[in-house]
Design an enzyme around this catalytic site. Structure first.
Site, PDB file in Angstrom:
ATOM      1  N   HIS A  73       2.110 -11.448  14.122  1.00  0.00           N
ATOM      2  CA  HIS A  73       3.175 -12.032  14.931  1.00  0.00           C
ATOM      3  C   HIS A  73       2.879 -13.485  15.285  1.00  0.00           C
ATOM      4  O   HIS A  73       3.750 -14.220  15.740  1.00  0.00           O
ATOM      5  CB  HIS A  73       3.357 -11.199  16.203  1.00  0.00           C
ATOM      6  CG  HIS A  73       4.757 -11.210  16.736  1.00  0.00           C
ATOM      7  ND1 HIS A  73       5.745 -12.031  16.258  1.00  0.00           N
ATOM      8  CD2 HIS A  73       5.336 -10.467  17.731  1.00  0.00           C
ATOM      9  CE1 HIS A  73       6.853 -11.822  16.926  1.00  0.00           C
ATOM     10  NE2 HIS A  73       6.646 -10.874  17.833  1.00  0.00           N
ATOM     11  N   THR A 127       0.866  -1.190   0.000  1.00  0.00           N
ATOM     12  CA  THR A 127       0.000   0.000   0.000  1.00  0.00           C
ATOM     13  C   THR A 127       0.892   1.226   0.000  1.00  0.00           C
ATOM     14  O   THR A 127       1.931   1.247   0.661  1.00  0.00           O
ATOM     15  CB  THR A 127      -0.951   0.012   1.213  1.00  0.00           C
ATOM     16  OG1 THR A 127      -1.712   1.210   1.176  1.00  0.00           O
ATOM     17  CG2 THR A 127      -0.222  -0.045   2.542  1.00  0.00           C
TER      18      THR A 127
END
Ligand SMILES: Cc1cc2nc3c(=O)[nH]c(=O)nc-3n(C[C@H](O)[C@H](O)[C@H](O)COP(=O)(O)OP(=O)(O)OC[C@H]3O[C@@H](n4cnc5c(N)ncnc54)[C@H](O)[C@@H]3O)c2cc1C
Lengths: 504, 467
Positions: free
Chosen positions: A475, A423
């Site tokens: 994560h 992005t």
């Protein structure tokens, strides 16, 4: 078809309401927008109109307390009534100018048009706009309606030639498979009068002659409210006796979108304190739902780095014109970033993977989603097998997809299945951001603006064009080492573009 | 120097209502009044005192003329005019104090003195005994009202040649009261003294009474006033009026060009009122008045100076307390950024004679002029059971409706309590009801309101029930 009528959300903190009275009996035929039920909440009482015309089937009785969202009745839209067809309700002021239904040779056959399957996971859509008017003559395959889904806007063609009878109104949310309109099959002929008798039940005419002089007349309070909202009474459908506009009608009225823009610019400077409420689009609804769920359901965090853009800018400067001449597309930064990411993704496969409950799905290819902002919101078309594409291949694919995105023409398959997203907030001037992962992907790279900054190079301060880059990652499946190494690798590749060529 | 969001000059029904609405909308508001009491013309020398005397005199009249028929013997009746006037003063006093209380309740600062513009934002207030202060205003509303018109040739001495203000506190009942002007104020005050025994002569320039209203009402009202002992000179122009000792001599010329002379002991000038802007210092802000002294305003009731508004009798339109009030609310809400609306065609006009006269919407004369196709439904009050019971049988209600759509276009009433009844017509017309709509609504029986229903039935398909 049975249309379900639910208790609408009536206000913050109101979760349940009591049915105070049914205005119609079970089994009655109700017109669209006719008030069928009165409901009390602890703050106010309000009325529930029939969203469709048809036979009423009451499910919840008077004095029952029900939660917001509960289905209180259904309306059998198939059931016929002997009054003029309910579609007449949505009158067309200028229907004369469209192909007159009177000149249609009808076969008597009626075809229902339903919301087609538009893609996996899409169960409901919103009618954006009818491009044909109710009662008008349409050809087979002619586009009659524009529909918004949470992924894309698409057009609905007519399945038959004949007269259009609109059932679902603009702004209505309908389920896939729901009937949105009917076509009274027939061919257009030029001998008009004969068929007129058979079409004498055509709604707009009977309706028109019954129309009262008072239709659309606002009550004094309604008039003031409409003035303040800047809405002309002609834009409001009156629910009062003979179509009078009641105070409640005025409170509920909202401006049509075109008008709105005008209004805003007119009002500025005049200490305007008005506010507006607009129904959010399906696209926006989905975006909001997704963003919140990503925040809640992943262990997302972001790592940053900086990239000295001088080497790439030098390359671009040098080859820009030749590239353009040869391939007819410009050489932008996106191709460099896409290439660099593909190389790094191969080296750090977790960044290119999906977490699916107890399994991790690794991808041996790189389908890179590119975020494109459009007037309706952000969309993310996918560059397939970006790892195999040349610079030129990537640039032209981006141009193609971005163009379709802006025109609202992207298809669902073109927007699904990416393995990693890039992005670029830099185009709006963002210096630094923490992008949100595009699920089920596990990571997203955020590009930012390029700024001339003092930079230490070989022990000396020099001015270099610098871009901060950010990698947000889940994560749960990507470790710090992997994410940081991935981003460092991207930086390395970008700062020395030769590496992209040699893949070192 | 105190600073306000809004300062209002004049505390009549226009001004004080505007002040309350401003305060309700959270604006810091002050109001300035040059007299010692609040309420303006309406409360002090207009609507309220005139109604107080009308009610008292009507009681006397009923006792004298109708009680016998009811079977109540009174013996010889006498009028204690002083007591009547005192009761009226008490009513005025209570009402004005009520306004003062409302100002306090709404935390509106009241300044007594003549307010005048120093500049666009500064108003200076000249109080009693040379007291002078200045206040600042973001917005100003002018609501200074009106004063009686005195025509040339008439020597207004406040003793025998008087205006309504003096007529509300006469020390004696006139033998012969000559009234110049056959309008609302003249006929109301004339009624008071006619009931108490005065002979009344009305001299009117037009060819009928209450000439702005539907001519049916003029005709009916003339009939009942004639019964009360009124004499009328129509199409007659007054040339002079002056006091001579205990007499007033009035000269006039009639439509045939003849000069006539009338002699009475009092002469009431009731030829209308004119906007009042004296001492306001309009010239300091560049606001102009039209040829009749009215302040020019735009559709938001704003003068040509942005931020300065004007309402009530001081601007164009009917000189009525409820019109002033609507305008007060309109301006307050406009200042607060809202967008209110006034339907001027639906402000009712009312005359508190007995029977009362009330009207709203278009008159027959206006509809003819606009070439509207209309139908008429009329119902006489005497056909009501309620009217026979109370012996109030004079009058009628006339409903004018669109020939095609049946929409009510005008309602004209003369009869008992029609000043109250007219509200039904206003509601119906705000919602643009048809005559049949009203005819189909239940009206309690027996009431005067049944005449409205019957007139609507008559207008619908000429199907009044009790005729
Ligand atoms: C005898 C009579 C009977 C009436 N009966 C009726 C009735 O029955 N129904 C009805 O609707 N109407 C009636 N009216 C008319 C009605 O009184 C007025 O239409 C109404 O009072 C107008 O209100 P306003 O607020 O515009 O002005 P007003 O009521 O005239 O108030 C203006 C106020 O401003 C004050 N003022 C003026 N200049 C200044 C200044 N420079 N500084 C400070 N203060 C100032 C004046 O002292 C006054 O108090 C009657 C009038 C009269 C005379």
């Amino acid at each position: 078809m049975h249309f379900e009528v639910k208790i609408p959300p009536v206000g913050e903190s109101i979760t349940e309401v009591t049915i105070s009275s049914w205005k119609k009996n079970n089994g009655d035929f109700v017109e669209q927008d006719e008030i069928i039920c009165e409901v009390d909440s602890d703050k106010t009482s309000f009325e529930i109109p029939a969203e469709k015309a048809g036979k009423l089937n009451i499910l919840k009785q008077e004095d029952e307390t029900v939660e917001v969202g509960t289905i209180v009745c259904t309306i059998d839209t198939e059931s016929t009534n002997n009054t003029p067809s309910s579609q007449s309700e949505n009158k067309n002021e200028d229907h004369e100018e469209s192909d007159s239904p009177d000149e249609v040779h009808k076969t008597g056959e009626i075809i229902e048009i339903v919301v087609p399957e538009v893609g996996e996971s899409i169960t409901e859509v919103t009618i954006a706009e009818w491009t044909k008017e109710n009662g008008s003559f349409v050809e087979k395959d002619e586009i009659i309606c524009e529909i918004d889904s949470d992924k894309a806007t698409f057009e609905l063609p007519s399945d038959a030639t004949g007269i259009l009878q609109i059932i679902a109104q603009s702004g209505d949310t309908v389920k896939v498979g729901d009937v949105v309109c009917k076509i009274e099959v027939g061919s257009s002929t030029s001998k008009p009068k004969e068929s007129q008798s058979s079409s004498s039940k055509t709604a707009p005419e009977t309706k028109r002659s019954n129309e009262s002089y008072v239709k659309g007349h606002p009550s004094p309070a309604a008039n003031k409210i409409l003035n303040e909202k800047g809405i002309s009474p002609s834009e409001v459908k009156g629910s009062g006796v003979d179509g009078r506009i009641t105070k409640e009608d005025a409170l509920k009225a909202s401006k049509s979108q075109k008008e709105e823009k005008k209004g805003v610019s007119e009002e500025t400077g005049d200490n305007n304190r008005s506010s507006r409420r607009e129904k959010i689009t399906n696209l926006r609804k989905t975006i909001s739902k997704r963003l919140v769920s990503v925040k809640n359901e992943t262990a997302m965090l972001t790592t940053f780095n900086e990239v000295n853009m001088k080497p790439i800018m030098d390359v671009r400067k040098k080859y820009k014109d030749q590239f353009k001449e040869k391939y007819e597309v410009g050489l932008g930064f996106m191709s460099f970033f896409t290439k660099a990411c593909c190389i790094a993704l191969k080296e750090w496969p977790a960044v290119n993977a999906y977490l699916d409950e107890n399994e991790i799905e690794y991808h041996d290819y790189c389908d890179i989603s590119i975020a494109v902002s459009t007037p309706k919101g952000l969309v993310v078309p996918v560059i397939r097998n970006a790892e195999k594409l040349s610079f030129q291949g990537i640039e032209s694919e981006i141009i193609r997809l971005a163009g379709k995105a802006r025109d609202g023409k992207l298809t669902i398959p073109e927007m699904t299945g990416g393995t990693f997203t890039i992005t670029n907030g830099g185009v709006f001037g963002s210096m630094m951001s923490t992008p949100i992962i595009n699920p089920p992907q596990s990571a997203i790279l955020g590009m930012h603006n390029i700024v001339q900054r003092p930079f230490a190079e070989n022990g000396e301060v020099v001015i270099r064009p610098i871009m901060f880059v950010a990698l947000s990652y889940d994560h749960r499946i990507i470790d710090g080492r992997e994410s940081v190494s991935f981003l460092v690798r991207v930086k390395q590749l970008l700062e020395d573009p030769m590496r992209l060529l040699l893949n070192v | 120097m105190s600073t306000y969001n809004v300062v209002i000059i004049g505390s009549g029904p226009g001004g004080y209502v505007a002040a309350i609405r401003c305060a309700q909308l959270g604006l810091k508001t002050a109001i300035i009044e040059k007299y010692d009491t609040l309420g303006g013309t309406c409360l002090n020398v207009g609507c309220i005192p005139s109604k107080a005397l009308l009610d008292s005199s009507e009681h006397f009249h009923k006792a004298e003329k109708e009680f016998g028929e009811h079977g109540i013997q009174t013996g010889k009746l006498t009028v204690d005019l002083n007591q009547m006037i005192k009761r009226k003063d008490d009513v005025v006093d209570q009402t004005c104090k009520g306004v003062a209380f409302l100002m306090k309740k709404n935390k509106i600062d009241v300044y007594y003195g003549i307010g005048s513009f120093k500049d666009k934002e500064t108003i200076s207030i000249h109080g009693k005994e040379g007291k002078k202060e200045e206040i600042k205003a973001e917005k100003v509303i002018i609501a200074t009202g009106s004063k009686p018109v005195i025509i040339p040739g008439i020597e207004y001495d406040k003793k025998r040649v008087i205006t309504s203000t003096e007529a509300l506190k006469l020390k004696e009942i006139p033998n012969h009261l000559i009234i110049i002007g056959g309008g609302v104020i003249g006929l109301e005050l004339g009624s008071v003294y006619a009931r108490l025994g005065s002979k009344i002569t009305v001299v009117e320039f037009a060819d009928r009474l209450i000439s702005g209203m539907d001519s049916t009402l003029s005709k009916e009202l003339q009939k009942v006033l004639k019964k009360l002992g009124f004499d009328f000179h129509f199409k007659t122009k007054v040339n002079s009026a002056k006091t001579k000792g205990n007499k007033v001599i009035l000269t006039a010329s009639n439509s045939k060009g003849e000069n006539i002379s009338l002699e009475g002991d009092y002469c009431l000038i009731a030829v209308g009122r004119k906007a009042y802007t004296e001492g306001l210092g309009l010239e300091n802000v560049g606001i102009e008045t039209d040829d009749r002294g009215k302040i020019n305003i735009d559709e938001n009731l704003q003068t040509k100076v942005p931020g300065i508004y004007a309402i009530g009798d001081v601007v164009k339109g009917a000189m009525l307390a409820h019109k002033a009030e609507e305008e007060g609310i309109f301006v307050a809400e406009t200042i607060a950024g809202q967008k209110p609306h006034i339907n001027y065609n639906l402000i009712p006009g009312v005359v508190y004679t007995w029977p009362e006269v009330a009207s709203v919407g278009y008159t027959e004369e206006q509809l003819k002029e606009k070439s509207v196709n209309y139908k008429v439904g009329s119902f006489p009050i005497r056909a009501l059971g309620r009217a026979r019971a109370s012996m109030d049988i004079d009058g009628l209600i006339k409903v004018l409706a669109d020939k095609k759509t049946d929409e009510i276009l005008g309602v004209h009433m003369i009869g008992p309590r029609v000043a109250d009844l007219i509200a039904e017509a206003v509601v119906a017309m705000e919602y643009r009801a048809s005559a049949e709509d009203v005819a189909r609504m239940s009206h309690a029986h027996p009431t005067y309101t049944e005449a409205m229903k019957e007139a609507c039935l008559a207008a619908t398909e000429n199907r009044a029930l009790h005729l």
